[in-house]
Design an enzyme around this catalytic site. Structure first.
Site, PDB file in Angstrom:
ATOM      1  N   TRP A 322     -50.797 -36.229 -13.075  1.00  0.00           N
ATOM      2  CA  TRP A 322     -50.086 -37.456 -13.463  1.00  0.00           C
ATOM      3  C   TRP A 322     -48.638 -37.124 -13.830  1.00  0.00           C
ATOM      4  O   TRP A 322     -47.719 -37.888 -13.514  1.00  0.00           O
ATOM      5  CB  TRP A 322     -50.786 -38.106 -14.663  1.00  0.00           C
ATOM      6  CG  TRP A 322     -50.064 -39.317 -15.193  1.00  0.00           C
ATOM      7  CD1 TRP A 322     -50.232 -40.604 -14.788  1.00  0.00           C
ATOM      8  CD2 TRP A 322     -49.060 -39.352 -16.218  1.00  0.00           C
ATOM      9  NE1 TRP A 322     -49.397 -41.437 -15.488  1.00  0.00           N
ATOM     10  CE2 TRP A 322     -48.660 -40.695 -16.374  1.00  0.00           C
ATOM     11  CE3 TRP A 322     -48.458 -38.385 -17.019  1.00  0.00           C
ATOM     12  CZ2 TRP A 322     -47.702 -41.093 -17.298  1.00  0.00           C
ATOM     13  CZ3 TRP A 322     -47.490 -38.776 -17.941  1.00  0.00           C
ATOM     14  CH2 TRP A 322     -47.127 -40.115 -18.067  1.00  0.00           C
ATOM     15  N   HIS A 323     -48.444 -35.970 -14.470  1.00  0.00           N
ATOM     16  CA  HIS A 323     -47.104 -35.620 -14.924  1.00  0.00           C
ATOM     17  C   HIS A 323     -46.147 -35.352 -13.778  1.00  0.00           C
ATOM     18  O   HIS A 323     -44.956 -35.617 -13.889  1.00  0.00           O
ATOM     19  CB  HIS A 323     -47.152 -34.391 -15.857  1.00  0.00           C
ATOM     20  CG  HIS A 323     -47.537 -34.756 -17.246  1.00  0.00           C
ATOM     21  ND1 HIS A 323     -48.840 -34.892 -17.631  1.00  0.00           N
ATOM     22  CD2 HIS A 323     -46.784 -35.047 -18.332  1.00  0.00           C
ATOM     23  CE1 HIS A 323     -48.888 -35.242 -18.908  1.00  0.00           C
ATOM     24  NE2 HIS A 323     -47.648 -35.341 -19.356  1.00  0.00           N
ATOM     25  N   GLY A 324     -46.633 -34.800 -12.707  1.00  0.00           N
ATOM     26  CA  GLY A 324     -45.721 -34.537 -11.600  1.00  0.00           C
ATOM     27  C   GLY A 324     -46.441 -34.072 -10.368  1.00  0.00           C
ATOM     28  O   GLY A 324     -47.501 -33.449 -10.446  1.00  0.00           O
ATOM     29  N   PHE A 469     -41.380 -38.974 -14.743  1.00  0.00           N
ATOM     30  CA  PHE A 469     -42.799 -39.193 -14.501  1.00  0.00           C
ATOM     31  C   PHE A 469     -43.095 -40.679 -14.335  1.00  0.00           C
ATOM     32  O   PHE A 469     -44.199 -41.093 -14.279  1.00  0.00           O
ATOM     33  CB  PHE A 469     -43.639 -38.603 -15.635  1.00  0.00           C
ATOM     34  CG  PHE A 469     -43.282 -37.166 -15.927  1.00  0.00           C
ATOM     35  CD1 PHE A 469     -43.069 -36.273 -14.889  1.00  0.00           C
ATOM     36  CD2 PHE A 469     -43.133 -36.721 -17.219  1.00  0.00           C
ATOM     37  CE1 PHE A 469     -42.719 -34.959 -15.148  1.00  0.00           C
ATOM     38  CE2 PHE A 469     -42.794 -35.399 -17.492  1.00  0.00           C
ATOM     39  CZ  PHE A 469     -42.582 -34.529 -16.448  1.00  0.00           C
TER      40      PHE A 469
END
Lengths: 469, 307
Positions: A322-324, A469
């Protein structure tokens, strides 16, 4: 629009004053228009993407509520798939294509696919998750579907938390838009205090440390273990103050208007276990994953330990992703998952250590070191870099890098010291003794922070890390 | 509601008054200490902007600061010389300094040492300009140039404390400390010799680097100001140990701008080849500075003789 920009310093008071001057029934519309303007400061036409997500989930919410049985689930699935699809196209498509092309190249297959020339809409992951939490809560029957399209749009687009959270739940936010919020000095005072603290964290700590961290991490191969270790230590505080600072400004700006947002950080580096860290760090996201991923898979109420470990690992791998869209983030998530699994395995040792006060400081340092090792992967430009940095930190010493102006290093240490002192003070004294919020001491503290911002702030540090993000 | 508004009004009144008072008084203290500094680059800039009356002034970044031995040039020309070079600074800073002193005391000759990438875009060139902030409220010439680089400053110029942002420790430490830099008229010698092997670059890149038009305009204004004030301008590129077997695209922007302003660029970049005269690839050591300063003084003499 960035919170640390001159435009926001004008935007915020104007929007707030108009908000209180308008009759209650028009306020939501005013904030919605303000939120659109706020978002359109980045890439104006990306608001259409947001509009598509809002439209899908608005109707999905109503249809889920009106239908029964399998139909409900079908509407939920359609809503989730289409919302996540938007996120996939903009955030993950190029990542998968890059990986596919890499593998194709490796096995000598000449079928490469072109990547899309697109920029990730700012804060897409945040409002995607906020939209998802709405449809899931409607499906679970915890929230009534919102029939007013404008109010629902505002729930997704509410400007203080639009681009980097906190990721709110509909039960907490939607009703507040309908409630009449009259101007209250206590709200104003609390809100302004949070805004000032946020600016302090961002300008004095995060952006200051960023100067050193960027210099070292962007030329990691040229630096020795000592500089890399120091840069990693600084990065831990940089990312914390960058993100917690943003959250503090967001919560404060909202509080001035009488709307409460959830707490996002609670002094995470004073955690004594990794699981405690995740209860204190980015709380709105951690609880999102707990509520909608971990518990959906069975959570901790599973028959075997291995199933629990599996659930933990999957949750953290998704959280990393999800972060990257990069393997470094996946590994970062995986490392945190491993820490938690290990902690589960030796929970008896932890219970024993928790009973002896003497070990408290050691436990805090132990957790901090583990988290710092994971941050190496989060910050590094590639897995190769991360491995090289980790190796250098543990095997070579090298010369400590000092910037052309060595005074920068003094400010970095001072910034870290001030944050640690502030966190310890809150944890040990403020929170426990419940010092009255509105006191001379509090106001003096605010003025002290403003003076620190003027004297020590970095005013060209750019945007917040979590915006990507 | 009225009670809340009254509290708000009272809060603003008290908070803003206290804040302005602290800002004013602390700003004044910092200003006094800043002016008292006798050591370091800030002290040298202070002296140059407020008191120097030299006939020849050297402008430039670190290569100016370490390469131009003021005393050697002064002895050779029989004129007073001050080296106003400052590490990491660009043409905006040099223009601000020249404009800041020109009304008080215009020099006869100015040597402007340019880097090959002087006009290449870089945010860093703007960040380091905060060195000009302590003079913005007292020197109109410097203020005008600083606002070009950072127009938003006009909204913050009410603060007496902001000009000392990020220089608190240096100001406190050096402002309270006694002592003085060894007076070599702004010049800072580098001790040590370059030890690594020279790498000769064969590929300079083909694509042109992004050029910052603000920097180019500043250069044109620098030349214009010299002409207006009848100051003799001598533009140089000083020696480096690195060598190129190709034409560096960034250099062409410097030559182009100079041609446009009708100024000759004296390229000394490859006149010194002796490794023992260098501190690193880009800077001469103390001995090298001596050799180069003699060469430059001879050129200056020749120029004034032909003019």
């Amino acid at each position: 629009m960035l919170f640390n920009s001159l435009s926001f310093l004008l935007f915020f008071p104007i929007v707030t004053i108009i908000y209180f001057l308008l009759p209650h029934q028009w306020r939501w519309l005013h904030i919605l228009i303000a939120s659109c303007i706020f978002y359109m400061f980045f890439v104006p036409y990306y608001i259409l993407i947001l509009f598509i997500t809002i439209l899908i989930d608005y109707f999905a919410g109503i249809w889920i509520e009106r239908s029964e049985g399998k139909k409900r689930k079908q509407y939920l699935l359609i809503s989730i798939i289409s919302t996540v699809l938007v996120l996939f196209v903009f955030k993950y498509y190029n990542f998968f294509i890059d990986n596919y092309n890499g593998i194709a190249n490796l096995i000598g297959w000449n079928y490469s696919i072109d990547a899309l020339a697109i920029i990730l809409p700012i804060g897409l992951s945040f409002h995607t998750f906020q939209s998802l939490s709405y449809v899931i809560e409607v499906y679970r029957g915890n929230q009534k579907a919102e029939t007013n399209f404008g109010i629902y749009s505002l729930y997704v687009m509410y400007y203080p938390q639009l681009v980097a959270g906190p990721i709110e739940r509909p039960q907490n936010l939607l009703h507040q838009f309908k409630r009449e919020n009259n101007f209250k000095f206590q709200n104003f005072h609390r809100g302004i205090r949070l805004i000032i603290v946020g600016f302090f964290m961002k300008l004095v700590v995060a952006d200051r440390l960023g100067i050193y961290v960027d210099s070292v991490y962007n030329n990691a191969d040229k630096h020795g273990g000592l500089s890399l270790a120091l840069a990693t230590f600084f990065f831990a505080f940089q990312i914390y103050c960058d993100f917690a600072g943003y959250s503090s400004i967001a919560i404060g700006a909202s509080r001035v208007m009488g709307i409460s947002l959830m707490t996002n950080f609670r002094r995470p580096y004073l955690s004594k276990t990794v699981s405690e860290f995740w209860r204190r760090w980015h709380i709105s996201l951690s609880t999102w994953f707990k509520d909608y991923v971990f518990i959906s898979m069975g959570g901790s109420r599973v028959k075997t330990k291995s199933k629990l470990y599996f659930n933990l690992m999957v949750t953290f791998l998704i959280s990393g992703f999800w972060h990257g869209a990069s393997w470094t983030f996946v590994i970062w998530g995986g490392l945190n998952g491993l820490y938690l699994i290990f902690e589960q395995m030796i929970h008896r040792v932890h219970t024993f250590l928790a009973s002896v006060k003497f070990f408290t400081v050691f436990r805090i340092i132990y957790v901090f070191v583990l988290i710092c090792i994971a941050w190496i992967f989060f910050r590094s430009n590639s897995i190769g870099d991360a491995l090289m940095i980790t190796k250098k930190i543990f095997t070579s010493r090298g010369k400590l890098f000092t910037p052309p102006d060595p005074e920068i290093l003094i400010y970095c240490f001072l910034a870290v010291f001030m944050i640690i002192a502030n966190e310890v003070f809150y944890e040990m004294i403020y929170a426990k003794r419940r010092i009255k919020r509105y006191t001379v001491l509090n106001n003096a503290y605010m003025i002290f922070l403003i003076i620190c911002i003027i004297l020590l702030g970095v005013f060209d540090g750019g945007q917040f890390i979590y915006f990507q993000f | 509601m009225k009670v809340h508004l009254y509290k708000l009004f009272r809060f603003f009144l008290i908070a803003i008054t206290i804040l302005l008072l602290i800002d004013f008084s602390l700003g004044k203290v910092m200003g006094t200490l800043y002016n008292r500094m006798n050591v370091g680059e800030k002290a040298r800039a202070n002296y140059f902007i407020r008191r120097d009356t030299s006939s020849v002034v050297i402008f430039g970044s670190s290569r100016a600061l370490y390469h131009y031995h003021s005393k050697v040039i002064a002895d050779s020309l029989g004129l007073s010389v001050y080296n106003a070079g400052r590490s990491n600074q660009s043409i905006i800073y040099h223009l601000a300094l020249l404009q800041g002193i020109v009304e008080r005391h215009p020099p006869k000759t100015v040597v402007l040492d340019l880097k090959e990438d002087e006009f290449v875009k870089s945010p860093y060139k703007y960040e380091v300009l905060s060195a000009l902030l302590p003079y913005c409220n007292t020197n109109e010439g410097i203020r005008e140039i600083y606002l070009r680089a950072n127009p938003n400053y006009k909204y913050w110029s009410w603060s007496h404390l902001l000009p000392y942002n990020s220089s608190v420790f240096a100001t406190l430490y050096r402002g309270l400390k006694r002592g003085k830099d060894k007076d070599i008229r702004g010049f800072m010698p580098l001790d040590g010799t370059f030890k690594d092997e020279r790498k000769i670059s064969k590929n300079c890149g083909t694509s042109s680097l992004p050029i910052d038009t603000v920097l180019v305009t500043c250069f044109h204004d620098f030349v214009k100001l010299c002409k207006e004030k009848n100051i003799e301008l001598f533009v140089t590129i000083s020696p480096r140990y690195s060598r190129y077997e190709c034409v560096r695209p960034e250099l062409s922007s410097v030559l182009e701008a100079a041609q446009k302003s009708n100024v000759a660029v004296h390229d000394f970049s490859e006149v010194i080849d002796d490794k023992t005269l260098f501190y690193d690839l880009w800077h001469l050591n103390k001995k090298g500075a001596l050799v180069y300063s003699q060469k430059l003084a001879a050129e200056l003499k020749l120029k004034s003789a032909t003019d």
